[in-house]
Design an enzyme around this catalytic site. Sequence first.
Site, short mmCIF file in Angstrom:
data_model
loop_
_atom_site.label_atom_id
_atom_site.label_comp_id
_atom_site.label_asym_id
_atom_site.label_seq_id
_atom_site.Cartn_x
_atom_site.Cartn_y
_atom_site.Cartn_z
N ASP A 1 15.10 -5.83 7.00
CA ASP A 1 13.71 -5.41 6.85
C ASP A 1 13.42 -4.85 5.48
O ASP A 1 14.29 -4.25 4.86
CB ASP A 1 13.42 -4.22 7.77
CG ASP A 1 13.06 -4.64 9.15
OD1 ASP A 1 12.78 -5.81 9.33
OD2 ASP A 1 13.09 -3.77 10.03
N GLU B 1 -8.11 21.26 14.82
CA GLU B 1 -7.68 21.84 13.54
C GLU B 1 -6.17 21.97 13.45
O GLU B 1 -5.62 22.19 12.38
CB GLU B 1 -8.30 23.22 13.35
CG GLU B 1 -9.78 23.19 13.02
CD GLU B 1 -10.08 22.31 11.82
OE1 GLU B 1 -9.66 22.67 10.71
OE2 GLU B 1 -10.73 21.27 12.01
N ARG C 1 12.67 -0.21 17.54
CA ARG C 1 13.16 -1.49 17.03
C ARG C 1 14.52 -1.37 16.35
O ARG C 1 15.17 -2.37 16.07
CB ARG C 1 12.12 -2.17 16.13
CG ARG C 1 11.71 -1.37 14.95
CD ARG C 1 10.47 -1.96 14.30
NE ARG C 1 10.69 -3.29 13.75
CZ ARG C 1 11.45 -3.55 12.70
NH1 ARG C 1 12.05 -2.56 12.05
NH2 ARG C 1 11.60 -4.77 12.25
N PRO D 1 -0.22 16.22 9.56
CA PRO D 1 -0.26 15.75 8.17
C PRO D 1 0.50 16.68 7.22
O PRO D 1 0.75 16.31 6.07
CB PRO D 1 -1.76 15.72 7.84
CG PRO D 1 -2.45 16.45 8.93
CD PRO D 1 -1.55 16.50 10.11
N1 ADE Z 1 -2.15 14.20 12.80
C1 ADE Z 1 -3.26 14.06 12.05
N2 ADE Z 1 -3.01 13.38 10.93
C2 ADE Z 1 -1.67 13.07 10.95
C3 ADE Z 1 -0.79 12.40 10.05
N3 ADE Z 1 -1.21 11.90 8.89
N4 ADE Z 1 0.49 12.30 10.41
C4 ADE Z 1 0.94 12.82 11.55
N5 ADE Z 1 0.17 13.46 12.44
C5 ADE Z 1 -1.13 13.60 12.14
#
Ligand code: ADE
Length: 254
Positions: A175, A122, A160, A95
């Site tokens: 798209d 984590e 794709r 994330p």
């Molecule tokens: N791993 C945990 N959350 C994630 C996200 N939002 N994007 C990519 N990998 C992740």
Amino acid sequence: MRIDIFTLFPGMFTAYLDESILKRAQAMGQLTVHLHHIRDYASGKHRITDEPPFGGGGGMVLKPEPIFTAVESLLATLPHEGAERERPPLILMTPQGRPFTQTIAQELAQHAHLLLLCGRYEGVDERVRTHLVSDEISIGDYVLTGGELAALVIVDAVTRLLPGVLGAEGAAASDSYATGLLEGPHYTKPADFRGWQVPDVLRSGHAAHIARWRREAALRRTWQRRPDLLLTAPLTEADKWFLRQLAQETALSE
Ligand code: ADE
């Protein structure tokens, strides 16, 4: 394209890879996916892949050795790809990565080979990030239990775009996002469903009128839902004129 995925849960991938377009892309030889179980590269009787963080705190952190061993074993098998500069990108799913977009999908689709590393718990030991990984991608501002779904999102969005993978020629080019705009509405048979009609122009057979209607529908939808995209989308003079009309109509109706 070849994609190697490093994960603690290879079983999570198979159902999705074995259906629909991804299945077809593999059958066509346009996509080859290799799944690597990180645990297979862990040493010791218990093949431990995670440990609590130094300094305390909750959760578990993926250890560096099994990940380095897994990735380096693969790199060693690749012809002429040992040198740093020729290495395929190793992308960590996290994330904290750069937000995934259609532009990044297009960029990744240019590579012949991608390596995707799925984090868990984590996160991964920082030395994996600093000394092994070459890119980090997030699929959105939310936290998943691991990077597996994110890796599948990338495999799907990139596959794709590969030549010949989508049936209808040019389907990927129109798209939502590929044009910088959201797509307008689509209709199929029946022309009358419960008294709700398909717009006449779509049944007129007049190609230029249909193209203009679709463009304006895309502009209208983008204006309504994602006006931020209009700031960067390539727009013609006719598009700008149409958007000015829309803005005036909106101002009048408020
Ligand atoms: N791993 C945990 N959350 C994630 C996200 N939002 N994007 C990519 N990998 C992740």
